[in-house]
Design an enzyme around this catalytic site. Structure first.
Site, short mmCIF file in Angstrom:
data_model
loop_
_atom_site.label_atom_id
_atom_site.label_comp_id
_atom_site.label_asym_id
_atom_site.label_seq_id
_atom_site.Cartn_x
_atom_site.Cartn_y
_atom_site.Cartn_z
N ILE A 196 0.85 -1.20 0.00
CA ILE A 196 0.00 0.00 0.00
C ILE A 196 0.88 1.24 0.00
CG2 ILE A 196 -1.82 1.23 1.24
CD1 ILE A 196 -2.31 -1.36 2.81
N ASP A 233 4.89 -5.32 16.00
CA ASP A 233 4.98 -4.91 14.59
C ASP A 233 4.10 -3.69 14.32
OD1 ASP A 233 5.75 -5.65 11.69
OD2 ASP A 233 3.56 -5.53 11.62
N LYS A 273 5.29 0.21 13.16
CA LYS A 273 4.73 0.92 12.01
C LYS A 273 4.04 2.22 12.43
CE LYS A 273 4.14 -3.37 9.40
NZ LYS A 273 3.21 -4.49 9.14
#
Lengths: 391, 391
Positions: free
Chosen positions: A123, A188, A192
């Site tokens: 993305i 994780d 991000k």
């Protein structure tokens, strides 16, 4: 352009394959080196186990770091930049810690450090965020940043089954790693979200330990069933707001009504949304991982360098204070222990087997949950829809 | 940069507002003129009804065409380019016809013609497609390109109600225009698909009349109910494939299984996917229309010009032949007339009130449906999932 690929796992292989194929077309790209571990067999002529060979090769223009983890990725990236090589990486763990250091090193050595693939995989999220920032102040970000956890929650809600069984199946299908903790414990997502905050607010988050994180390890089939009966789906969410000179951030399971975009983000897809003061809400949706989408994002960064398309310049030097009280929320808590007293200031009520807690500052909620986990390691919490009012 | 805005409807106003606000930040943008119709009151100092004033103003760098429709938009865009001004537009109707002419004129006059907002509104679809084309051959595109028709179909499936009632409500809410034909008859999708084909295949589609288009005007509450019972959702889709030196394109209602991304694209959202030879499938999702997302896309094009970030160069000069037999599909047809004989070569069977037609070339299907409509103007057709096999 000559490209050295460090590491030959999923991302490294994907980049290698696309470069090989794309070269048949118009692009002047080639892979000069592939760095592999000392004990591995060199099955391709480009392979080497000597990083110095790569760093000292004057003909290598770009280094793609695809080793993952903190060290030696950090050391190699920095050395590559200092040797005048552009660096591209998808490694969110190392960027979450060293984004400012890498950016400064790139600036000093007149090369680029790009990392589109690190958040959202295929993305164009970093690019979308950076574009929004060309004209607007981004005051909040919310997203399903992790495909593995989304796959697990989606399977649990579609087909039932315990967390452990679904996780095992996800591992069998290659959706989850042998050690799944980074994905299911929210680490994780935190990495991000951290990178997204750094860019959105132009800051350098140092004290990452303060980040309130609650994963999905403790969710049960009965939890998912109960939420479904209420018309709600659970998703692992990363979320941040900015207000004045303060910001917050949180990673936690959240409930969404069945017709929301979040509830309908299936499989290992990601959905990340930003809210701009002027432009309003923008959604970014797609495959958050996978070999080819991620490798494609890496190659796009390389082509941006080739075409001299500069990404947004950030100095990560603004001073914003992390504020655990900036937003309030409503939560459901499940615990075998008697925990009502811990939440007595937040209008606790009983809802089925859950304690509902109302209008509690997000930081406070996570602080109390750490206490709850000490007496009941299987306790679970989830935020309720529309609970996130900026205080 | 000085910007002239032609037209002051939704897009024009959105651009004006963002420029006003963004100027408070770092950007050096200002609106020099707003072209309004002769009979309109000039409520802002920038307003004028004289296009020559804008064309001859040496200080105007960029013209944002936000009038819509073919003429005078076509004439104004061309004149602006010939007067050495960059042009940005969200007007898919005029681009679908004149993309090559505008691109050539921009090239000759050393200015830019950008149109990100024309397809997908706030979704960076054109950019995503152009980026994919930097490294790959795009062999198919499929999408929910039109927010209005998606809103209507989504409402019909969620809450029931006839097409006419839901359309009226959509008009009341501002989701559909007073004359909704471009949206519900598939013309808007066709324009956007045409632009996407031109870019993807580097062609200039001339004979747009040959495009097989079937809209959603004839869908009934009972159709939607029947499909729902089978676990299927109906969406208005634009779709194209490329194979060898042939391509096809079609706009038609299509059924999707309930867990697909398409079935879960709600409200007025768009979902567009491309398939690349090397990079596989990429999905683009978001608000396909709306004042701020669309205006944001226009402003992003302006900033790309300011920062000299060139978009993909296309000459639209490749020769690909439109082939109505390139793909085959399975369809359901509902008609009061006895139509089985028309489809006798395609294994027709009865499924409830529908005639199921199997493995029929898409172009042939639409050709026969035009005959069906002559005897039964309320007939409806819809393609079945996974029916689109490239022949």
């Amino acid at each position: 352009m000559n490209i050295a690929i460090l590491g030959f796992g999923t991302v490294g292989k994907g980049v290698y394959e696309i470069v090989k194929k794309a070269n048949g077309q118009t692009r002047n790209l080639s892979v000069s080196h592939i760095l592999i571990r000392k004990n591995k067999e060199r099955v391709l002529p480009e392979m080497t186990d000597n990083i110095e060979e790569i760093l000292n090769d004057k003909n290598t223009d770009v280094v793609v770091e695809a080793i993952g983890g903190i060290e030696p990725a950090h050391e190699y990236i920095l050395s590559a930049l200092e040797h005048g090589k552009h660096v591209i990486t998808a490694n969110k763990a190392v960027i979450a810690v060293y984004l400012k250091e890498f950016t400064d090193a790139a600036e000093q050595n007149n090369v680029k450090f790009y990392f589109e693939a690190s958040v959202g995989g295929g993305i164009p999220w970093i690019q979308g965020l950076e574009k929004a920032l060309r004209i607007d102040r981004v005051n909040s970000i919310q997203g399903i940043f992790n495909g593995t956890s989304n796959f697990i929650l989606d399977q649990m809600s579609r087909r039932g089954g315990s967390f452990v069984d679904v996780l095992k199946e996800a591992q069998k299908l290659g959706y989850a790693e042998a050690d799944p903790s980074a994905d299911i414990d929210g680490i994780d997502v935190a990495n991000k979200l951290c990178i997204s905050c750094d860019i959105a607010y132009n800051i350098d988050i140092k004290n990452r330990k303060a980040l309130p994180i609650f994963g999905i390890r403790n969710i049960t089939a009965k939890d998912v069933e109960y939420f479904a009966k209420k018309g709600l789906s659970v998703k692992l969410i990363g979320r941040t707001h900015q207000k004045g000179n303060k910001f917050d951030y949180v990673v936690e399971p959240s409930l969404f009504v069945n017709h929301s975009l979040e509830a309908n983000t299936p499989d290992n897809y990601n959905l990340i949304s930003l809210n701009g003061d002027t432009i309003g809400k923008l959604d970014f949706f797609g495959q958050g991982a996978g070999m080819l989408p991620t490798a494609n994002a890496v190659i796009q960064d390389i082509l941006d360098i080739q075409e001299e398309k500069e990404h947004l310049k950030r100095e990560f030097n603004k001073k914003l204070e992390y504020c655990p009280q900036l937003t309030k929320g409503d939560y459901l808590v499940r615990s075998k222990a008697d925990i009502a007293d811990l939440f007595k200031d937040f209008a606790p009520t009983y809802e089925g087997k859950y304690l509902a807690v109302h209008s509690i500052p997000v930081g406070e909620m996570h602080k109390i949950m750490r206490q709850v986990l000490k007496v009941d390691s299987s306790a679970f919490m989830v935020s309720l829809p529309n609970g996130e009012a900026v205080a």
